[in-house]
Design a protein around this motif. Structure first.
Motif, PDB file in Angstrom:
ATOM      1  N   HIS A  70       0.794  -1.241   0.038  1.00  0.00           N
ATOM      2  CA  HIS A  70      -0.067  -0.014   0.058  1.00  0.00           C
ATOM      3  C   HIS A  70       0.788   1.381   0.011  1.00  0.00           C
ATOM      4  CE1 HIS A  70      -3.132  -2.592   1.489  1.00  0.00           C
ATOM      5  NE2 HIS A  70      -4.137  -1.805   0.772  1.00  0.00           N
ATOM      6  N   LEU A  71       0.252   2.261  -0.778  1.00  0.00           N
ATOM      7  CA  LEU A  71       1.083   3.622  -0.666  1.00  0.00           C
ATOM      8  C   LEU A  71       0.062   4.509   0.002  1.00  0.00           C
ATOM      9  CD1 LEU A  71       1.695   3.602  -4.590  1.00  0.00           C
ATOM     10  CD2 LEU A  71       3.596   3.460  -2.660  1.00  0.00           C
ATOM     11  N   VAL A  72       0.382   5.115   1.229  1.00  0.00           N
ATOM     12  CA  VAL A  72      -0.275   5.787   2.129  1.00  0.00           C
ATOM     13  C   VAL A  72       0.232   7.312   1.950  1.00  0.00           C
ATOM     14  CG1 VAL A  72      -1.111   5.995   4.649  1.00  0.00           C
ATOM     15  CG2 VAL A  72      -0.674   4.067   3.483  1.00  0.00           C
ATOM     16  N   LEU A  90      -0.103   9.060  -7.548  1.00  0.00           N
ATOM     17  CA  LEU A  90      -0.284   7.426  -7.011  1.00  0.00           C
ATOM     18  C   LEU A  90      -1.314   6.735  -7.791  1.00  0.00           C
ATOM     19  CD1 LEU A  90      -0.293   8.389  -3.096  1.00  0.00           C
ATOM     20  CD2 LEU A  90       1.596   7.843  -4.586  1.00  0.00           C
ATOM     21  N   ALA A  91      -2.262   7.378  -8.337  1.00  0.00           N
ATOM     22  CA  ALA A  91      -3.279   6.783  -9.308  1.00  0.00           C
ATOM     23  C   ALA A  91      -2.589   6.239 -10.395  1.00  0.00           C
ATOM     24  CB  ALA A  91      -4.481   7.600  -9.443  1.00  0.00           C
ATOM     25  N   ALA A  92      -1.689   7.027 -10.900  1.00  0.00           N
ATOM     26  CA  ALA A  92      -0.961   6.527 -12.231  1.00  0.00           C
ATOM     27  C   ALA A  92      -0.047   5.542 -12.012  1.00  0.00           C
ATOM     28  CB  ALA A  92      -0.261   7.748 -12.698  1.00  0.00           C
ATOM     29  N   VAL A  93       0.598   5.632 -10.712  1.00  0.00           N
ATOM     30  CA  VAL A  93       1.475   4.393 -10.471  1.00  0.00           C
ATOM     31  C   VAL A  93       0.901   3.128 -10.349  1.00  0.00           C
ATOM     32  CG1 VAL A  93       2.960   3.555  -8.681  1.00  0.00           C
ATOM     33  CG2 VAL A  93       3.185   6.023  -9.113  1.00  0.00           C
ATOM     34  N   GLY A 103      -0.494  -8.180  -6.701  1.00  0.00           N
ATOM     35  CA  GLY A 103       0.974  -7.595  -6.965  1.00  0.00           C
ATOM     36  C   GLY A 103       0.831  -6.056  -7.124  1.00  0.00           C
ATOM     37  N   ARG A 104      -0.655  -5.678  -7.158  1.00  0.00           N
ATOM     38  CA  ARG A 104      -0.944  -4.172  -7.547  1.00  0.00           C
ATOM     39  C   ARG A 104      -0.748  -3.467  -6.312  1.00  0.00           C
ATOM     40  NH1 ARG A 104      -6.058  -2.207 -11.022  1.00  0.00           N
ATOM     41  NH2 ARG A 104      -4.966  -0.075 -11.812  1.00  0.00           N
ATOM     42  N   PRO A 105      -0.505  -2.317  -6.052  1.00  0.00           N
ATOM     43  CA  PRO A 105      -0.224  -1.701  -4.826  1.00  0.00           C
ATOM     44  C   PRO A 105      -1.711  -0.965  -4.462  1.00  0.00           C
ATOM     45  CG  PRO A 105       1.243  -0.588  -6.389  1.00  0.00           C
ATOM     46  CD  PRO A 105       0.642  -1.769  -6.987  1.00  0.00           C
ATOM     47  N   GLY A 106      -2.122  -1.057  -3.423  1.00  0.00           N
ATOM     48  CA  GLY A 106      -3.121  -0.098  -3.007  1.00  0.00           C
ATOM     49  C   GLY A 106      -2.689   1.209  -2.587  1.00  0.00           C
ATOM     50  N   VAL A 107      -4.086   2.180  -2.881  1.00  0.00           N
ATOM     51  CA  VAL A 107      -3.345   3.751  -2.543  1.00  0.00           C
ATOM     52  C   VAL A 107      -4.524   3.973  -1.338  1.00  0.00           C
ATOM     53  CG1 VAL A 107      -3.688   6.068  -3.644  1.00  0.00           C
ATOM     54  CG2 VAL A 107      -2.450   4.162  -4.970  1.00  0.00           C
ATOM     55  N   VAL A 108      -3.868   4.728  -0.442  1.00  0.00           N
ATOM     56  CA  VAL A 108      -4.684   5.243   0.709  1.00  0.00           C
ATOM     57  C   VAL A 108      -4.345   6.559   1.092  1.00  0.00           C
ATOM     58  CG1 VAL A 108      -4.983   4.641   3.170  1.00  0.00           C
ATOM     59  CG2 VAL A 108      -4.440   2.725   1.744  1.00  0.00           C
ATOM     60  N   THR A 170       3.225  16.741   6.054  1.00  0.00           N
ATOM     61  CA  THR A 170       4.569  16.050   5.547  1.00  0.00           C
ATOM     62  C   THR A 170       3.883  15.579   4.134  1.00  0.00           C
ATOM     63  OG1 THR A 170       5.298  15.180   7.690  1.00  0.00           O
ATOM     64  CG2 THR A 170       5.733  14.018   5.813  1.00  0.00           C
ATOM     65  N   THR A 171       4.930  15.550   3.194  1.00  0.00           N
ATOM     66  CA  THR A 171       4.561  15.261   2.079  1.00  0.00           C
ATOM     67  C   THR A 171       4.821  13.811   1.505  1.00  0.00           C
ATOM     68  OG1 THR A 171       6.568  16.291   1.151  1.00  0.00           O
ATOM     69  CG2 THR A 171       4.340  17.554   0.881  1.00  0.00           C
ATOM     70  N   ALA A 172       5.534  13.001   2.374  1.00  0.00           N
ATOM     71  CA  ALA A 172       6.146  11.863   1.960  1.00  0.00           C
ATOM     72  C   ALA A 172       5.006  10.891   1.843  1.00  0.00           C
ATOM     73  CB  ALA A 172       6.961  11.384   3.129  1.00  0.00           C
ATOM     74  N   VAL A 173       5.357   9.896   0.912  1.00  0.00           N
ATOM     75  CA  VAL A 173       4.305   8.859   0.626  1.00  0.00           C
ATOM     76  C   VAL A 173       4.969   7.622   1.524  1.00  0.00           C
ATOM     77  CG1 VAL A 173       3.308   7.108  -1.140  1.00  0.00           C
ATOM     78  CG2 VAL A 173       3.263   9.698  -1.549  1.00  0.00           C
TER      79      VAL A 173
END
Ligand SMILES: [Cu+2]
Lengths: 207, 149
Positions: A70-72, A90-93, A103-108, A170-173
């Motif tokens: 997951h990408l948060v 993130l949507a494009a990634v 294997g597909r990452p989720g986005v949060v 914070t802008t980090a993912v």
């Protein structure tokens, strides 16, 4: 007369160097993959537990962040510049991993402005980028505690004469592994190609 | 013969105007004005453009107004130690000979509360007011900049 002896010496030194080199690197681990955008933690860390709600108003906790990568990202919908850029990225990634199943990452997306970002607002906002993005909001104190436990700085700005305020954040993912642990983070700038390549390599290497 | 004089005068006048530089609109050249299409219901949008000061004197962008939005502010996104801050700026200096870009992740027009839903392809008129007392109406194009999938 001295020439052959010099040559012999050079050959001997070269041989010695080769042997030393072989011994030194024989047991070295294979080089770790080089990441362009990702900073991996030396050891994955367990996530802080949380009890919040998603964009459908359903309860959500840290168990939702297991079973796949997951990408948060923490942000707020009244942020028209950096937050849309990051969500779009993130949507494009995620789009690059189309058809890769687990294997597909989720986005949060976690709103650090839950007072204005209720479930409905969050649902409409996130669906524009990708309906599969998970939105998290909830009680202000509970969201603030989750952000703090994740090491996310949240600075609520002063309300202006028009009732508007900004939220510095914070802008980090954050990258969460399938076991639900914090594995690493992506700092700015967030670029689709670099992030997708790093993720592909990491997911490929860990299966 | 007489009929040619006005034409010649007009040509001369045109030549002089070009040679003498700043006409009414030549001071600040504004290029590529656009607005990022936002998700439905979004209460804040961002507008971008490039401003080139082609004159010899410094000038500044002071204000932006539009009937389409409740209010517009000049904003700068700053990144300090991994934290994003959005700050309002009082004015944006445009030094002579330089181009100042309003671009994602930096300067932007902060467009509060659209009075109607805006979709890609729509045009929005925004009035920019400069420190030399001039004001310009500009058409900003709403764009969908999501990556195609
Ligand atoms: Cu802004």
């Amino acid at each position: 007369m001295n020439m052959p002896r010099t040559h012999l010496l050079i050959v001997a030194i070269a041989l010695l160097a080769a042997v030393v080199g072989f011994l030194a690197f024989r047991d070295a681990p294979p080089p770790s993959p080089v990441h362009q955008a990702l900073t991996l933690l030396p050891e994955p860390r367990p996530l802080p537990s949380f009890n919040l709600i998603d964009q459908h108003g359903e309860p959500i906790d840290e168990q939702a962040l297991t079973g796949q990568w997951h990408l948060v990202f923490f942000g707020f919908t009244h942020c028209p510049d950096i937050c849309p850029m990051t969500l779009q990225t993130l949507a494009a990634v995620r789009g690059r991993f189309e058809g890769e199943g687990a294997g597909r990452p989720g986005v949060v997306f976690v709103s650090i402005d839950p007072a204005r970002d209720g479930p409905d607002m969050l649902g409409d906002y996130l669906a524009y980028y990708d309906p599969d993005i998970v939105g998290i909001t909830g009680e202000e104190a509970a969201v603030a505690e989750f952000a703090r436990a994740m090491g996310v700085a949240v600075i609520m700005g002063e309300t202006d004469a028009h009732g508007h305020y900004n939220v510095d954040h914070t802008t980090a993912v954050f990258l969460i592994d399938p076991e639900g642990r914090l594995a690493g983070l992506f700092r700015l700038p967030h670029r689709v190609d670099a992030m997708a390549q790093d993720l592909g390599r990491l997911i490929g290497s860990r299966g | 013969m007489n009929r040619r004089v006005p034409a010649a005068l007009a040509a001369l006048a045109a030549l002089l105007l070009t040679a003498c530089g700043p006409g009414p609109d030549a001071g600040v050249l504004i290029e590529d004005p656009w607005i990022r299409e936002a998700p439905p219901g979004a209460r804040a949008l961002a507008g971008y453009m490039r401003l080139e000061n082609r004159g010899d004197a410094p000038v500044a962008l002071l204000l932006a107004n539009s009937d389409t939005f409740e209010r517009i502010e000049l904003h700068h996104t700053l990144q300090v130690d991994g934290t994003m801050r959005m700050v309002e700026v009082d004015h944006v200096p445009l030094p002579p000979g330089e181009t100042v870009a309003f671009a994602p992740g930096g300067l932007h027009l902060m467009l509060f509360t659209p009075r109607e839903p805006l979709r890609a392809g729509d045009g929005v008129t925004i009035e920019l007011t400069f420190s030399d007392g001039t004001a310009r109406d500009l058409r900003f194009e709403v764009r969908d900049v999501r990556e195609r999938r």
